[in-house]
Write an enzyme that holds these catalytic residues in place. Sequence first.
Site, mmCIF file in Angstrom:
data_model
loop_
_atom_site.group_PDB
_atom_site.id
_atom_site.type_symbol
_atom_site.label_atom_id
_atom_site.label_comp_id
_atom_site.label_asym_id
_atom_site.label_seq_id
_atom_site.Cartn_x
_atom_site.Cartn_y
_atom_site.Cartn_z
ATOM 1 N N HIS A 145 0.858 -1.180 0.000
ATOM 2 C CA HIS A 145 0.000 0.000 0.000
ATOM 3 C C HIS A 145 0.898 1.235 0.000
ATOM 4 O O HIS A 145 2.109 1.137 0.257
ATOM 5 C CB HIS A 145 -0.905 -0.009 1.232
ATOM 6 C CG HIS A 145 -2.084 -0.932 1.090
ATOM 7 N ND1 HIS A 145 -3.113 -0.977 2.007
ATOM 8 C CD2 HIS A 145 -2.393 -1.841 0.122
ATOM 9 C CE1 HIS A 145 -4.023 -1.867 1.610
ATOM 10 N NE2 HIS A 145 -3.602 -2.408 0.475
ATOM 11 N N GLU A 204 1.342 3.621 2.113
ATOM 12 C CA GLU A 204 2.040 3.851 3.383
ATOM 13 C C GLU A 204 3.165 2.830 3.571
ATOM 14 O O GLU A 204 4.250 3.162 4.059
ATOM 15 C CB GLU A 204 1.046 3.729 4.553
ATOM 16 C CG GLU A 204 -0.135 4.692 4.485
ATOM 17 C CD GLU A 204 -1.348 4.118 3.772
ATOM 18 O OE1 GLU A 204 -1.177 3.384 2.772
ATOM 19 O OE2 GLU A 204 -2.482 4.412 4.204
ATOM 20 N N SER A 263 -7.318 7.739 3.659
ATOM 21 C CA SER A 263 -7.358 7.217 5.027
ATOM 22 C C SER A 263 -6.803 5.792 5.087
ATOM 23 O O SER A 263 -7.163 4.949 4.260
ATOM 24 C CB SER A 263 -8.800 7.251 5.533
ATOM 25 O OG SER A 263 -8.843 6.906 6.899
ATOM 26 N N CYS A 269 -5.914 1.906 5.709
ATOM 27 C CA CYS A 269 -6.628 0.663 5.981
ATOM 28 C C CYS A 269 -6.136 0.099 7.313
ATOM 29 O O CYS A 269 -5.228 0.635 7.940
ATOM 30 C CB CYS A 269 -6.379 -0.342 4.854
ATOM 31 S SG CYS A 269 -4.721 -1.070 4.907
ATOM 32 N N CYS A 273 -2.331 -0.833 7.372
ATOM 33 C CA CYS A 273 -1.444 0.330 7.513
ATOM 34 C C CYS A 273 -1.641 0.993 8.874
ATOM 35 O O CYS A 273 -0.668 1.452 9.486
ATOM 36 C CB CYS A 273 -1.689 1.313 6.373
ATOM 37 S SG CYS A 273 -1.261 0.606 4.756
HETATM 38 ZN ZN LIG Z 1 -3.187 0.208 3.674
#
Ligand SMILES: [Zn+2]
Length: 147
Positions: free
Chosen positions: A54, A56, A79, A81, A84
């Site tokens: 992802h 992040e 935002s 998940c 993360c």
């Molecule tokens: Zn994530």
Amino acid sequence: MTEIDKRAIDACYEQALKSYNEGGLPIGSALTRGDAIIAVGHNRRVQQGNPILHGEMDCLQNAGRQTSYRDCTLYTSLSPCMMCSGTIVQFKIPRVVICENRNFGGNEQFLRDHGIEVEIVDDSRCIDLMARFIAENGALWAEDIAD
Ligand SMILES: [Zn+2]
């Protein structure tokens, strides 16, 4: 919002756009310490065939080993998940700036419950890019959030 906040938010959007232009999910991230952006990254599920990369996670990977994150802020175009968010808690990152949580959200309270300062800035560029991607690639978006 500080000058470094603005620069890091711009970097998130630029990373998201870069991923979009590569055919990937348009989610970007940046990590700062003081007045410096120490790493950026973006979602690479499609580009690397990697479901855990992802935005992040890619940013944290690009930052490499850090002795501590206690003086860092993580920025993300969307935002985070639960994967993360869990990483943010695990790494004890004290502050998270979320460019938008209209297209995805729900873990903000989880972060706050772990003492993390959460700021949502409602960046219209990030909102529009993500909405456009979801409209164009609904199946790919569903895959990313395991929907
Ligand atoms: Zn994530």
